[in-house]
Design an enzyme around this catalytic site. Sequence first.
Site, short mmCIF file in Angstrom:
data_model
loop_
_atom_site.label_atom_id
_atom_site.label_comp_id
_atom_site.label_asym_id
_atom_site.label_seq_id
_atom_site.Cartn_x
_atom_site.Cartn_y
_atom_site.Cartn_z
N ARG A 1 0.89 -1.17 0.00
CA ARG A 1 0.00 0.00 0.00
C ARG A 1 0.92 1.21 0.00
NH1 ARG A 1 -5.49 0.67 1.56
NH2 ARG A 1 -6.00 2.68 2.48
N HIS B 1 -6.60 1.60 -7.30
CA HIS B 1 -7.01 0.78 -6.16
C HIS B 1 -7.76 -0.44 -6.71
CE1 HIS B 1 -7.72 -0.34 -2.18
NE2 HIS B 1 -8.49 0.65 -1.74
N GLN C 1 -10.05 -2.94 -4.50
CA GLN C 1 -11.33 -2.39 -4.07
C GLN C 1 -12.38 -2.48 -5.18
OE1 GLN C 1 -12.41 -0.93 -0.93
NE2 GLN C 1 -14.28 -1.37 -2.07
N ASP D 1 -16.61 8.35 -3.25
CA ASP D 1 -15.49 8.21 -2.33
C ASP D 1 -15.33 9.54 -1.62
OD1 ASP D 1 -13.25 7.25 -1.00
OD2 ASP D 1 -11.93 7.29 -2.75
N CYS E 1 -16.09 2.96 -0.81
CA CYS E 1 -14.98 2.12 -0.36
C CYS E 1 -14.66 2.30 1.12
CB CYS E 1 -13.75 2.36 -1.21
SG CYS E 1 -13.09 4.04 -1.11
N ARG F 1 -13.89 -7.45 0.15
CA ARG F 1 -12.45 -7.28 -0.01
C ARG F 1 -11.74 -8.59 0.34
NH1 ARG F 1 -10.02 -2.32 0.39
NH2 ARG F 1 -8.14 -3.52 -0.10
#
Length: 309
Positions: A107, A134, A137, A226, A265, A293
Site C-alpha cells: 500500500r 485501487h 477495491q 469516495d 470504499c 475485499r
Amino acid sequence: MPHFLDLATPKAAGLRAILDDAHARKQARAGRPTGMADDGAPLAGHTLALIFEKPSTRTRFSFAQAIRQLGGSSITVSAIEMQLGRGETVEDTARVLSRMVDSVMLRANSHATLEALATAASVPVINGLTDISHPCQIMADILTFEEHAGRPVKGSTWAWLGDGNNMANSLIEAASVLGFDLRLGVPHGHDPDTAVMATACARGGSIDLVRDAREAVDGADVVVTDTWVSMGQPDSKAKLAAMQPYQVDNKLMKQAAGDAIFLHCLPAHRGEEVTPDVIDGPRSLVWSEAENRLHVQKSILLWCHGQLG
C-alpha cells in the site's frame, strides 16, 4: 511474473476467473469461523508480506485473513519499520523479500514505488492502493454488484460521483476490460488520469465524462463515490466547494434505476460526499462491499500463484 498492479493488464478472462472463484469460495465457507482454512488450504506454507506506507483498516485485515483462510501466513510491517524507511532502495528491498516470502502486498504513496518493487521482485506483487489506482477495491465492488444483481457485470451501467481519484481510475480500467458502461460525474479540474482514460477508450470502453451529477446517475445500476479529499491531499475549501454538487443524497439516488445500489470504499464522511440516509439506507451495500475485499483478495492471491485460469 503475474503481478496484480492494475485492472488494465490482466485479460478479461483473468478478471472473470478471479470473480467466479471469489463467488464460489465465499459461498463454500458460509458459517465457518473466520480463522478456519478453506477446504484444501490451497496456499498452505505460503507467506505474504504486507507493507504499508499509508494507514489501513480494510486492506490490512482483509489481506491478513485472506492468506490465513488459504492456509498461509502473513508478516505485516509499516514502511518506517523497515530499512526502506531509512533509505534502502525499493529494488534492494524487493530482492531481499523475494528470498523470504512468496508474495508481497504494498500500500504505497506513489504508484512508481509499486512498479519499482514489482520490476525487481521475483515473487508476485499486489497493489493494495497507490495514488493512481485501487484495483482490489474495485474488484470487491464488482463482486458486490454481481451478488446483488445475480448476473455478471457486463452490460450494466455505473455512475461515479466526485473526485477523479485512484478509485475512479481503477473503475475506468475495469469498465473497459469487463464491458460495462461508466459515467463519471466530475467537476472541472478534478478529472481522472488522462493516460488511464485514453488507454481505456482506445480499448473500446464505454466511458463518458460529464459535469452534471444527475446526468451521470440517470438510470444507473450502481452509484459509487469516495471521500472528496484522499489521504495525503490538502483539505482545501475550494475543492470541497467544487465537489458539493456531486453529493449523493436520496434525491440523486432517485435518478438511478429502481433497484440501483450505492457503494463507497470507506471510510466515509457523512454529510460531505454522501448523506447518512443513503449510506445507512436500504440501497447501500457498503458493509457487504467491505467484507468482499476479503473474498476477492483470496482469489487474487490464487491467480498470482498460478492456481486460477
